[in-house]
Write a protein that holds these residues in place. Sequence first.
Motif, PDB file in Angstrom:
ATOM      1  N   VAL A 166       4.691 -25.676  25.944  1.00 46.91           N
ATOM      2  CA  VAL A 166       3.997 -26.881  26.049  1.00 46.91           C
ATOM      3  C   VAL A 166       4.782 -27.954  26.836  1.00 46.91           C
ATOM      4  N   GLY A 219       1.147 -23.483  28.509  1.00 50.56           N
ATOM      5  CA  GLY A 219       0.212 -22.785  27.575  1.00 50.56           C
ATOM      6  C   GLY A 219       0.493 -21.357  27.507  1.00 50.56           C
ATOM      7  N   SER A 220       1.369 -20.834  28.272  1.00 54.38           N
ATOM      8  CA  SER A 220       1.986 -19.226  28.208  1.00 54.38           C
ATOM      9  C   SER A 220       2.673 -18.854  27.225  1.00 54.38           C
ATOM     10  N   ARG A 221       2.515 -17.957  26.703  1.00 58.59           N
ATOM     11  CA  ARG A 221       3.485 -17.319  25.562  1.00 58.59           C
ATOM     12  C   ARG A 221       4.741 -17.046  26.494  1.00 58.59           C
ATOM     13  N   GLU A 245      10.248 -17.430  20.418  1.00 59.16           N
ATOM     14  CA  GLU A 245       9.228 -17.221  20.924  1.00 59.16           C
ATOM     15  C   GLU A 245       7.926 -18.096  20.551  1.00 59.16           C
ATOM     16  N   LEU A 298       8.683 -25.403  22.839  1.00 63.28           N
ATOM     17  CA  LEU A 298       7.782 -24.232  22.648  1.00 63.28           C
ATOM     18  C   LEU A 298       7.084 -24.837  21.366  1.00 63.28           C
ATOM     19  N   ARG A 299       5.752 -24.733  21.178  1.00 64.47           N
ATOM     20  CA  ARG A 299       5.101 -24.633  19.926  1.00 64.47           C
ATOM     21  C   ARG A 299       5.070 -23.461  19.286  1.00 64.47           C
ATOM     22  N   ARG A 300       5.559 -23.426  18.139  1.00 64.25           N
ATOM     23  CA  ARG A 300       5.376 -22.143  17.219  1.00 64.25           C
ATOM     24  C   ARG A 300       4.766 -22.439  15.899  1.00 64.25           C
ATOM     25  N   GLU A 305       4.572 -20.949  22.252  1.00 56.78           N
ATOM     26  CA  GLU A 305       3.777 -21.454  23.404  1.00 56.78           C
ATOM     27  C   GLU A 305       4.411 -22.674  24.134  1.00 56.78           C
TER      28      GLU A 305
END
Length: 316
Positions: free
Chosen positions: A282, A262-264, A278, A291-293, A280
């Motif tokens: 997941v 959940g961190s950026r 960059e 990463l979710r973007r 989130e």
Amino acid sequence: MTADLILHHYPSSPFSEKIRLVLGHKKLPWKSVHVPPVMPKPDVVALTGGYRRAPFLQVGGDIYCDTALICDVLEHVRPEPTLYPPHLRGVCRIFAHWADTTLFWAAMAYNLQPRGAAQAFAKAPPELAKAFMEDRKAMRVNMTQLRPPDATSALRSYLRRIANMVEEHDFLFGAEPCVADFATYHGLWYTRRQVPVMADIFNATPSILEWMSRLEAIGHAASTKLSSADAITIAAGSDPQPAGSNLLVDSAFQDDHGIPLGSRVTVTPESFGTEPTEGELVAATRTHYSLRRADARAGLVHVHFPRIGYVLRAAG
């Protein structure tokens, strides 16, 4: 499979040839999206968020970066014929990593010395050749590049050692190809097929040419062309798969950085093409990061990277 395999690549890309052959080995049909060999790459960045190396694999709203990870995905899609024979699983992965790094960079430093570069760009306008060289120079920031004489010496030695292996078997580790064969092949494919003026280095190791011909005969499987705009539309219309239910089967969280899910974060290649992506975090498993973007054109996507060769950092 619930979505097409979409390979973003360009014809003369060695790592793309690696995956095109793996698709052929597994007889997997695929969609072909040609990407520019140099920046700018706006359609690439819309999907990846920053990663710009070729190739990458798209399955709906999931983007898989790096050929090592793509091979794992294709193995899950179609386990047979396997890339990772059970009795060779460790050694073939380690050999493939050496081939994708040490061997590849020696081969390309040899291939693109002036004589080879002149042939590679013989049909291209001078500005394209200059742009390519400047682009690759920018991608090699903080990398040590072998000088052509040193690359030639190293490559000759590596070829003798590889020849010792393929004199004993049809492929590196036996009667069938594994991931090590495809990783070893692609830099040498560039020598033989893209800059044949440099291919006299194989004269001392004819068994390597025979091995390469056996791999080349595998082919690329059936492909159909797709525009990059259409690939982005497919991503925008697809929901990325949740961690653990996509084509990367391991899902257990492995925290080596003190960075919770959940961190950026950013994920950046260690050495070549060090543009960060960059998003989130997941997933962070023993093998990969996800990463979710969100992108204005591609919508919500998950971008996946292998752990090995990539750096995870908290954003900002």
